[in-house]
Design a protein around this motif. Structure first.
Motif, PDB file in Angstrom:
ATOM      1  N   SER A  64      13.247   5.257   1.115  1.00  0.00           N
ATOM      2  CA  SER A  64      12.991   3.847   0.788  1.00  0.00           C
ATOM      3  C   SER A  64      12.670   3.651  -0.691  1.00  0.00           C
ATOM      4  CB  SER A  64      11.853   3.291   1.665  1.00  0.00           C
ATOM      5  OG  SER A  64      11.833   1.877   1.605  1.00  0.00           O
ATOM      6  N   SER A  65      13.263   4.481  -1.539  1.00  0.00           N
ATOM      7  CA  SER A  65      13.067   4.315  -2.981  1.00  0.00           C
ATOM      8  C   SER A  65      13.941   3.184  -3.503  1.00  0.00           C
ATOM      9  CB  SER A  65      13.414   5.613  -3.715  1.00  0.00           C
ATOM     10  OG  SER A  65      12.554   6.649  -3.341  1.00  0.00           O
ATOM     11  N   SER A  66      13.427   2.495  -4.516  1.00  0.00           N
ATOM     12  CA  SER A  66      14.185   1.433  -5.167  1.00  0.00           C
ATOM     13  C   SER A  66      13.895   1.462  -6.649  1.00  0.00           C
ATOM     14  CB  SER A  66      13.824   0.061  -4.581  1.00  0.00           C
ATOM     15  OG  SER A  66      12.503  -0.301  -4.941  1.00  0.00           O
ATOM     16  N   ILE A  67      14.800   0.858  -7.420  1.00  0.00           N
ATOM     17  CA  ILE A  67      14.630   0.833  -8.865  1.00  0.00           C
ATOM     18  C   ILE A  67      13.385   0.046  -9.240  1.00  0.00           C
ATOM     19  CG2 ILE A  67      16.026  -1.232  -9.237  1.00  0.00           C
ATOM     20  CD1 ILE A  67      16.136   1.959 -11.370  1.00  0.00           C
ATOM     21  N   ALA A  68      13.056  -0.967  -8.452  1.00  0.00           N
ATOM     22  CA  ALA A  68      11.853  -1.756  -8.732  1.00  0.00           C
ATOM     23  C   ALA A  68      10.600  -0.916  -8.517  1.00  0.00           C
ATOM     24  CB  ALA A  68      11.829  -3.000  -7.848  1.00  0.00           C
TER      25      ALA A  68
ATOM     26  N   SER B 285       4.661   1.186  -4.321  1.00  0.00           N
ATOM     27  CA  SER B 285       5.491   0.925  -3.149  1.00  0.00           C
ATOM     28  C   SER B 285       4.619   0.335  -2.057  1.00  0.00           C
ATOM     29  CB  SER B 285       6.149   2.221  -2.659  1.00  0.00           C
ATOM     30  OG  SER B 285       6.820   2.006  -1.424  1.00  0.00           O
ATOM     31  N   ALA B 286       5.168  -0.629  -1.367  1.00  0.00           N
ATOM     32  CA  ALA B 286       4.420  -1.238  -0.269  1.00  0.00           C
ATOM     33  C   ALA B 286       4.169  -0.249   0.863  1.00  0.00           C
ATOM     34  CB  ALA B 286       5.188  -2.451   0.269  1.00  0.00           C
ATOM     35  N   ALA B 287       4.972   0.808   0.931  1.00  0.00           N
ATOM     36  CA  ALA B 287       4.804   1.810   1.986  1.00  0.00           C
ATOM     37  C   ALA B 287       3.707   2.806   1.674  1.00  0.00           C
ATOM     38  CB  ALA B 287       6.120   2.544   2.223  1.00  0.00           C
ATOM     39  N   GLY B 288       3.185   2.803   0.446  1.00  0.00           N
ATOM     40  CA  GLY B 288       2.116   3.714   0.083  1.00  0.00           C
ATOM     41  C   GLY B 288       2.530   4.669  -1.017  1.00  0.00           C
ATOM     42  N   GLU B 289       1.559   5.428  -1.497  1.00  0.00           N
ATOM     43  CA  GLU B 289       1.787   6.321  -2.635  1.00  0.00           C
ATOM     44  C   GLU B 289       2.829   7.390  -2.349  1.00  0.00           C
ATOM     45  OE1 GLU B 289      -1.877   7.977  -3.852  1.00  0.00           O
ATOM     46  OE2 GLU B 289      -2.770   6.075  -4.490  1.00  0.00           O
ATOM     47  N   ASP B 290       2.917   7.826  -1.090  1.00  0.00           N
ATOM     48  CA  ASP B 290       3.855   8.895  -0.758  1.00  0.00           C
ATOM     49  C   ASP B 290       5.309   8.451  -0.853  1.00  0.00           C
ATOM     50  OD1 ASP B 290       1.731  10.561  -0.316  1.00  0.00           O
ATOM     51  OD2 ASP B 290       1.681  10.226   1.854  1.00  0.00           O
ATOM     52  N   PHE B 291       5.548   7.171  -0.996  1.00  0.00           N
ATOM     53  CA  PHE B 291       6.915   6.660  -1.014  1.00  0.00           C
ATOM     54  C   PHE B 291       7.248   5.987  -2.343  1.00  0.00           C
ATOM     55  CE2 PHE B 291       5.538   6.876   3.380  1.00  0.00           C
ATOM     56  CZ  PHE B 291       6.593   7.565   3.959  1.00  0.00           C
ATOM     57  N   VAL B 292       6.537   6.381  -3.385  1.00  0.00           N
ATOM     58  CA  VAL B 292       6.814   5.855  -4.729  1.00  0.00           C
ATOM     59  C   VAL B 292       7.787   6.801  -5.426  1.00  0.00           C
ATOM     60  CG1 VAL B 292       5.828   5.261  -6.961  1.00  0.00           C
ATOM     61  CG2 VAL B 292       4.546   4.780  -4.877  1.00  0.00           C
ATOM     62  N   PRO B 293       8.988   6.340  -5.805  1.00  0.00           N
ATOM     63  CA  PRO B 293       9.887   7.199  -6.579  1.00  0.00           C
ATOM     64  C   PRO B 293       9.311   7.413  -7.968  1.00  0.00           C
ATOM     65  CG  PRO B 293      10.759   4.972  -6.453  1.00  0.00           C
ATOM     66  CD  PRO B 293       9.545   4.993  -5.572  1.00  0.00           C
TER      67      PRO B 293
END
Length: 1170
Positions: free
Chosen positions: A602-606, A613-621
């Motif tokens: 669920s990575s995005s350029i934004a 990330s709204a999903a939490g720190e573990d899902f921040v690219p």
């Protein structure tokens, strides 16, 4: 004691339980009856969970009315609910209550257990689910019951515990019991009189003695119909001091205020009073206090139930009462009959039923008076209630319906109690059974219709073991709670309203049994089958944003979800290892994340740009550590060199204030200091100026240091020079190895950084403060250093020629100046090679671009890079030109040394001065090591294994040459050089241990291995340095030894060798040439090679002649020490012949030159004669 106080030990309750599955329904009664599962089912422990209701042990209240009423309920629940009736259109069993219904009960009904309880409060807590309901100090409710174990309570006195009832309702809203009405009769407490006293009064005066005014002494003499206090055996009574009369209470003070009879009280303190007993056992009311024989005996039990109340009634209503307390229960039950006394009693209770007592009627109950403490009016009759657990209607609705209909009058209860008086240990089940058989018309109306199902239940066919949807044939039909996956649906037919169980449709589910409806599947769930207990969660890569769905929607191609149960398209995101480049929400353009990008699901350029990330720190690219990307172009990733300059994380992040791409330089007027950029200061410019001046001065002085005479045996000073050259080569090698892109152990990386100054990596000395921020300018400074140094030495040579004749001795000689330049360039050849090749060392970025390894901010093929390449190639050309001259000189030197090329030999003495004369060429091989190591980095910058392999090959090739020729003049120098070369070769292998291994064990091993090898290198260098320092100390400080000091045995060997050689020569002269030839032909080739080498050595160094016999190439040592002014002498002689006296002066100057150039060399100097 008040009626409520008495009820505390008289309440009865019943515990009822049921499994949700209800194939066999289980009921527990708290009081005299407890209904549980059949015999074959295991009896559970107290700790059962809530899912399925299970029975627990319960209490039976130990009094007759409780046993009787509970026994009736037990029989009805066990047997009557199992039977089948035709009353009012329903089929009725033909057999008796105890017969047919018990037989059917084994298949269809409840099984009942009886237990014991104590009080109404116990019933409240038992039905609420508390685990220790009879423990008044700890009811076992915990933080709040979640499961009920008791389900029915009978004979409860709610009005006496109204505050507690409210408290239970508030504290346990999910499990608090419900009131189902009264038992059909009230509880009464009062003063009762025996039937014999009533009969006497009626016969004598026609009085019934059932009204309080019948006891008023102003008009009546009631004592004559009762026993006298003086007749009572006081051993059967309790002393006043042990009863309520001796206790201080507020009702005693109210008594005094209400009656004014303070003589009947004893003041214990301000406002504190107790009753005053006239003797040890009786309290007399004012109406008979003067004559106790005219008192009516009134008996109480316990410690004096309701005595304060009777004191008020006796005084206010002018009644002659003698109050006393029975010593125990047995006396309490027998004294009223033995002495015809009035007594305190309650109903229903069998204790005094034999004497048929009659209750005294008092003024109507006045609640306002009672609130003030005035107890002169009648006690209010108390409804006796029934309770059920909150979930009984769900678990056993027919049992709850039965309890609602279960009503008895006081006469029915008394009939059962009287029936039990005939036996010393009455069987209340038999008593209840006889009463039920005699009163069928009463209890048959209580039995519910089995096919009349309530909400949450449905029609169930007992024989077919299935739920049905009609009751056209009511045979074998019963009601069962709808199981999980079903819901209870209303059905109206000719028999009225009932309920059936329907399967949950697709798109819905029901986890709980006994439910009125099915729950539609929530968003993120689906159900594609009917009758489901739960909905299925949408699997990975799918979602469902609608309720009540039978399937899920697929996420767009290339995307997935973070987990199961996704409820929106927004939950879809690019798969792990890819990133969404689309900026609009819920639009997907997934692109693979290359090297240097860490892209979780669920990575995005934004998310990458915002580092959130709204999903939490573990899902921040994020950018991986060791890589860099700008904020403007976050997908354009660069690899950092060194890696610690780029911490990764958010795009544009650099360590310590670095800037540029990729974190390559400090801002203007700043320089890198260990961990961060710091501002340049004035001291830096001063230090560089001093360093430049010192360097130029050092080069000038080196002319006089490096041009000492050559000897076959190295002097301590020459040994120190060799030691220094080897250390410089080792440091250059370590620095070049550290420049490789190989994953070295940390210890080696740290060490190699310290030696990068030998590659002119001067950033640690704040070069940017002098050369500027531009990498091109810094590189230009490095490339021009060696050419400028050579020009400086040439300038000094040319400038010295301009000195006047009086400074003739200070004029520099060209061979010596060239030798000085050669020494400097030879020592720096590896450095020049590394610096010149730096622009060609381009490593790749994940973005496809290339950067210069030394200057990562310089993109290859850019303008700055092209300029760097030109400068680097120019430096390489300069270095290779120098090397070519060295190769040519090395090739020509043997012939130069045998001819008149002595000045040329001395110009290139830097190549051979430190080596044995038969290994003069080793000075050409030594610089090649650094060149090829640097070349391996330039050729395979992006291939670390190839770099390591090439480095290993270079070091491995150098070692055999060193071992074969043992080139250095000093033996231990050869040993140290070979030792450190082998250690460096082993050090290269440490990269194999670290490269590609991520396990901690392997990395720790690589660290230890590299540390050990570095220690060995340090040992070799230390050994060489210490040995050399000792020699210098002994030679120049302690003045011990001469030229032969380096090898103390040389002098003795030389003497013996000279004698042996001379003797051998004499013998050889006596041998014929043909004989000698034959002997040599029979020798081993190795031995013959030794002889030819010896002949060459002797011919060149011992017996030089014009007809030298040379079998091997060798440089003559004497050629290094010939006069450098021979050409000048010949020219002076010619000038003398042509110019006369002017030549005389030049001839005189020749002697000065001779003395200047004769410096103790070995061998006779060739003379020049005029």
């Amino acid at each position: 004691m008040s009626r409520m106080g008495l009820r505390a030990i008289r309440s009865a309750s019943m515990h009822l339980g049921s499994e949700r599955r209800l194939r066999v329904r289980d009921v527990h009664i708290h009081s005299t009856t407890q209904l549980v599962r059949p015999k074959e089912a295991p009896f559970p422990s107290k700790g059962q969970a809530v899912g399925v209701r299970k029975p627990h042990a319960s209490e039976v209240m130990d009094w007759a009315a409780g046993y009787a009423t509970s026994a009736v309920a037990q029989i009805l629940l066990e047997d009557a609910l199992r039977g089948e009736h035709l009353t009012a259109g329903r089929r009725v069993a033909a057999r008796s209550l105890g017969g047919a219904w018990s037989e059917l009960g084994e298949k269809l009904g409840y099984v009942v257990h009886r237990g014991i309880g104590i009080s109404t409060p116990d019933a409240f807590f038992a039905l609420a689910g508390c685990l220790q309901p009879t423990n008044s100090t700890d009811r076992g409710c915990g933080s709040g019951p979640t499961s009920t174990y008791y389900h029915i309570s009978l004979e409860g006195w709610t009005i006496g515990y109204s505050e507690l009832w409210t408290e239970v309702q508030q504290n346990f809203p999910d499990t608090a019991p419900r009131l189902t009405g009264t038992m059909g009769y009230n509880g009464e407490t009062s003063i009762f009189i025996p039937k014999t006293a009533v009969a006497r009064a009626y016969e004598a005066e026609g009085r019934s003695m059932d009204f309080y005014r019948d006891f008023n002494v102003s008009w009546n003499r009631p004592w004559q119909y009762f026993g006298s206090a003086s007749d009572v055996d006081t051993t059967r009574l309790m002393r006043c001091e042990d009863t309520t009369l001796a206790r201080v209470s507020s009702l005693m003070r109210v008594y005094g205020e209400l009656t004014g009879d303070w003589d009947g009280l004893v003041m214990e303190g301000p406002g504190e009073y107790r009753a005053k007993c006239m003797d040890d056992y009786f309290w007399y009311s004012p109406a008979c206090r003067g004559n106790s024989s005219e008192c009516v005996l009134v008996l109480s039990g316990g410690t004096g139930w309701s005595l304060e109340e009777f004191m008020q009634k006796g005084a206010v209503h002018n009644m002659p009462l003698a109050l006393c307390v029975a010593a125990n229960w047995s006396e309490y039950a027998s004294l009223p009959s033995d002495y015809t006394s009035a007594f305190y009693w309650w109903t229903p209770d069998p204790t005094f039923l034999r004497i048929d007592p009659k209750k005294i009627m008092w003024p109507p109950h006045d609640r306002r008076q009672v609130a003030r403490g005035d107890r002169t009016s009648a006690n209010a009759d108390t409804p006796i209630d029934k309770y059920v657990s909150q979930d009984l209607g769900v678990l056993a609705p027919d049992a709850e319906e039965l309890m609602h209909a279960y009503l008895l009058d006081i006469r029915a209860v008394n009939d059962m109690l009287v029936d039990g008086l005939e036996a010393s240990a009455p069987d209340y089940r038999e008593i209840a059974c006889r009463w039920l058989q005699a009163n069928r018309e009463l209890w048959e109306s209580w039995i519910p219709d089995k096919s009349k199902c309530f909400a949450q239940f449905g029609l169930f066919h007992e024989l077919d073991k299935r739920f049905v949807k009609t009751r056209a044939d009511p045979t074998h039909l019963t009601c069962r709670a709808c199981p999980s996956g079903f819901f209870s649906k209303e059905l109206e037919d000719g028999s009225g309203v009932t309920f059936i169980c329907e399967e949950c449709p697709i798109g819905s589910s029901q986890a709980s049994g006994a439910s009125l409806s099915c729950l539609p599947c929530a968003a993120g769930e689906y159900q594609d089958t009917t009758g489901s207990l739960s909905c299925k969660r949408c699997p990975f890569a799918t979602y469902q944003d609608a309720y009540g769905s039978s399937n899920c929607k697929d996420c767009p191609a290339g995307t997935t979800t973070l987990g199961v149960g996704s409820s929106s398209l927004e939950d879809c995101g690019c798969k792990s290892g890819s990133i969404n480049l689309a900026e609009a929400p819920m639009i997907f353009n997934c692109s693979r994340c290359g090297e240097g990008l860490d892209c979780p699901t669920s990575s995005s350029i934004a998310n990458l740009q915002s580092a959130s990330s709204a999903a939490g720190e573990d899902f921040v690219p994020q950018i991986a550590a060791g890589y860099f990307a700008s904020e403007e172009e976050p997908m354009k990733v660069y690899k950092c060199a060194p890696a610690n300059f780029c911490p990764g994380g958010r795009p544009g992040t650099c360590t310590g204030g670095l800037e540029g791409i990729p974190c390559g330089v400090c801002p203007m007027a700043m320089t890198w200091k260990e961990t961060r950029c710091e501002e340049c200061d004035g001291g830096t410019m001063t230090a560089w100026s001093l360093a430049a001046v010192t360097g130029l001065a050092g080069l000038a002085i080196s002319y006089h240091v490096v041009n000492t005479s050559m000897t076959a045996q190295a002097t301590p000073l020459q040994t120190a020079t060799m030691c220094g050259q080897i250390l410089v080569n080792v440091f250059q090698t370590i620095a070049i190895l550290g420049m490789m892109t190989v994953a070295w152990p940390e210890i080696f990386q740290t060490t190699s950084k310290s030696f990068k100054v030998f590659l002119l990596d001067l950033e640690s000395f704040s070069l940017s403060c002098v050369a500027g921020k531009s990498s091109l300018q810094q590189f230009a400074v490095s490339t021009l250093l060696f050419p400028c140094a050579a020009l400086w030495l040439l300038f000094l040579q040319a400038a010295s020629q301009c000195l006047p004749d009086t400074w003739r001795k200070s004029r520099r000689k060209w061979p010596r100046s060239i030798n000085t330049i050669g020494v400097f360039l030879e020592a720096g050849f590896g450095t020049m090679s590394a610096v010149g090749l730096q622009p060609l060392m381009c490593y790749s970025h994940p973005s496809g671009l290339y950067s210069v390894l030394k200057f990562p901010n310089v993109i290859c093929q850019s303008g700055d890079h092209v300029a760097m390449v030109i400068l680097g190639v120019a430096l390489l050309c300069f270095a290779l030109a120098f090397f070519s001259a060295c190769v040519m000189a090395c090739w020509k030197m043997p012939s130069w040394s045998l001819t008149d090329g002595h000045e040329l030999v001395q110009s290139f003495r830097f190549l051979t001065s430190q080596f044995r004369m038969d290994a003069w060429w080793f000075g050409v091989l030594l610089p090649l090591r650094g060149f090829f190591l640097s070349l391996s980095v330039a050729v395979a910058t992006d291939l670390p294994p190839a770099q390591a392999a090439a480095a290993a090959v270079v070091l491995a090739i150098y070692a055999p040459f060193q071992m074969r020729w043992w080139p250095w003049k000093v033996p231990y120098i050869n040993q140290a050089d070979l030792w450190m070369n082998i250690m460096l070769l082993l050090l290269v292998n440490s990269s194999v241990v670290v490269e590609g291994n991520t396990s901690v064990e392997w990395r720790e091993f690589g660290q230890t291995y590299a540390m050990s090898i570095m220690a060995c290198v340090a040992f070799g260098a230390s050994f060489m340095l210490v040995r050399t320092l000792m020699e210098l100390l002994q030679r120049h400080v302690l003045k011990i030894g001469g030229d032969e000091w380096i090898d103390p045995a040389c002098k003795a060997i030389s003497k013996k060798a000279s004698q042996a050689l001379h003797h051998c020569a004499e013998q050889l002269m006596d041998i014929e040439v043909t004989t000698l030839e034959g002997q040599l032909m029979r020798m081993n080739p190795s031995d013959l090679n030794i002889i030819t080498s010896s002949i060459t050595l002797i011919s060149m160094e011992i017996c030089p002649s014009s007809e030298q016999q040379l079998f091997h190439m060798r440089v003559a040592l004497q050629s290094f020490n010939q006069r450098l002014t021979r050409l000048t002498m010949l020219q002076s002689a010619q000038e003398f012949l042509h110019h006369g006296s002017d030549a005389v002066a030049k001839a005189e100057n020749f002697e000065e030159d001779r003395s200047e150039n004769e410096d103790g060399s070995v061998g006779d100097l060739q003379k020049v004669s005029f």
